[in-house]
Design an enzyme around this catalytic site. Sequence first.
Site, PDB file in Angstrom:
ATOM      1  N   ASP A   1       0.848  -1.193   0.000  1.00 26.17           N
ATOM      2  CA  ASP A   1       0.000   0.000   0.000  1.00 26.17           C
ATOM      3  C   ASP A   1       0.886   1.246   0.000  1.00 26.17           C
ATOM      4  OD1 ASP A   1      -2.139   1.690   0.178  1.00 26.17           O
ATOM      5  OD2 ASP A   1      -2.987   0.806   1.979  1.00 26.17           O
ATOM      6  N   ASP A   2       0.891   1.973  -1.103  1.00 27.82           N
ATOM      7  CA  ASP A   2       1.678   3.208  -1.239  1.00 27.82           C
ATOM      8  C   ASP A   2       3.184   2.963  -1.210  1.00 27.82           C
ATOM      9  OD1 ASP A   2      -0.813   4.359  -1.166  1.00 27.82           O
ATOM     10  OD2 ASP A   2      -0.394   5.723   0.503  1.00 27.82           O
TER      11      ASP A   2
ATOM     12  N   CYS B   1      -5.716   4.017  -4.410  1.00 26.77           N
ATOM     13  CA  CYS B   1      -5.872   2.646  -3.901  1.00 26.77           C
ATOM     14  C   CYS B   1      -7.058   1.877  -4.473  1.00 26.77           C
ATOM     15  CB  CYS B   1      -6.031   2.668  -2.382  1.00 26.77           C
ATOM     16  SG  CYS B   1      -5.138   3.935  -1.497  1.00 26.77           S
TER      17      CYS B   1
ATOM     18  N   HIS C   1     -11.068  -2.568   0.557  1.00 26.14           N
ATOM     19  CA  HIS C   1     -11.157  -1.253  -0.092  1.00 26.14           C
ATOM     20  C   HIS C   1     -12.037  -1.224  -1.341  1.00 26.14           C
ATOM     21  CE1 HIS C   1      -9.759   2.614   0.951  1.00 26.14           C
ATOM     22  NE2 HIS C   1      -9.056   2.861  -0.111  1.00 26.14           N
TER      23      HIS C   1
ATOM     24  N   ASP D   1      -0.012  -0.959  -4.927  1.00 27.98           N
ATOM     25  CA  ASP D   1      -1.271  -0.509  -5.531  1.00 27.98           C
ATOM     26  C   ASP D   1      -1.154   0.825  -6.260  1.00 27.98           C
ATOM     27  OD1 ASP D   1      -0.931   1.031  -3.229  1.00 27.98           O
ATOM     28  OD2 ASP D   1      -3.035   0.899  -2.606  1.00 27.98           O
TER      29      ASP D   1
END
Length: 522
Positions: free
Chosen positions: A38-39, A78, A141, A288
């Site tokens: 994530d990121d 995301c 998400h 992502d």
Amino acid sequence: MAAVAAATRWHLLLVLSAAGLGVTGAPQPPNILLLLMDDMGWGDLGVYGEPSRETPNLDRMAAEGMLFPSFYAANPLCSPSRAALLTGRLPIRTGFYTTNGHARNAYTPQEIVGGIPDPEHLLPELLKGAGYASKIVGKWHLGHRPQFHPLKHGFDEWFGSPNCHFGPYDNRARPNIPVYRDWEMVGRFYEEFPINLKTGESNLTQIYLQEALDFIKRQQATHHPFFLYWAIDATHAPVYASRAFLGTSQRGRYGDAVREIDDSVGRIVGLLRDLKIAGNTFVFFTSDNGAALVSAPKQGGSNGPFLCGKQTTFEGGMREPAIAWWPGHIPAGQVSHQLGSVMDLFTTSLSLAGLEPPSDRAIDGLDLLPAMLQGRLTERPIFYYRGNTLMAATLGQYKAHFWTWTNSWEEFRQGVDFCPGQNVSGVTTHSQEEHTKLPLIFHLGRDPGERFPLSFASTEYLDALRKITLVVQQHQESLVPGQPQLNVCNPAVMNWAPPGCEKLGKCLTPPESVPEKCSWPH
């Protein structure tokens, strides 16, 4: 293409036959592990040039497998990128976009009404056709409401959250986000699952790691194939790490989180070796979207030589670290210059399982097995969307920008900057600039930082423009956008009373239902 596909299927049949036969004599397809960060930025791994070299396990994975230096998210944010990974389709097709403003990024906060539409076929649903058991660990998400629950979309097990670890909230204006085990919540972030924002300490990555290890052990004992989607959120701000890793990196707290992720991946791969299933397990590691430079330097990562970061359609927003690992099948120590996308993981996973993608809809993901197993490259475009606006497209080494925008002047003056220290005159803009008549075109091989657009009058520009224009026209003429899912918000749909809250005594009273247009500032 047909010959390549046939050759790949034949090779895969031999691979599966060698990997082991079930009791009926039928070859068992490989297990599939998709590790989605994530990121995390392109430049966060040692193998991608991060100078502190604090990712030995991921670097070893790359040395034993294949590195993809030109691998892309499907969106600079995301939720849309995750929807694309699990459907093999651009977010514009699945409805993971907003029409509340031009070129607006949108995702799934608690108050979002929409989510992954029922007609979409997700990867775990399809893998059931080949006998796979599946689990998601971490961040879903793709919608908070009960109809969007991952177990309603093909997953057999879930441990994680419908959103990121935002908070803490007061449980009056906004509830803390729940953590689920399968159908029911087992607590909330900052309550049963603490995160110390001052010190950065949290045990979440260790919890997610144990969930992965336990699932692998259980599934190995059944001798049936499994699919594990390990989608943890440790490098998303607010960044956290467990006590054993805090203060151990030369890069601060963000580096601590990366080191813990690297250690976790090493333990997962080590378990595959110990169980003697490494040769029958396909593992792919990626992210992502790009690193969130808006959170840098303390809470954001590195996008290497690329321009800007998360939220933008410059390379830093969508080019990702990517490693494929499958011992004995993917040649070790290879670098593939195939343009890849997270959507390819959908199609490639189906191919590994001996399945075909759905034929009743457009599928944007490629099967990467020809690139991985045979070194064959397939020409394909990469489309960069922001909302329902096609901002840019890449074909080969050339990238054309039809619109440029980082974020608004108003936000920028308030200190929100998606490209800190990277202003490029005429390229990074705080107003939406249209270039549809004469796109800005960059050669990404010579100019990965997108700083020197080609001269409009050059033969190179005109040739690249002609080829990209043809591909974009074909795409737009055949495109059927999905119904937008990210337009409507309502505070009443937040996580006030998730399933299981009664058992824990943690149900909260929702406010009055007031549907309204979501506001997306950038």
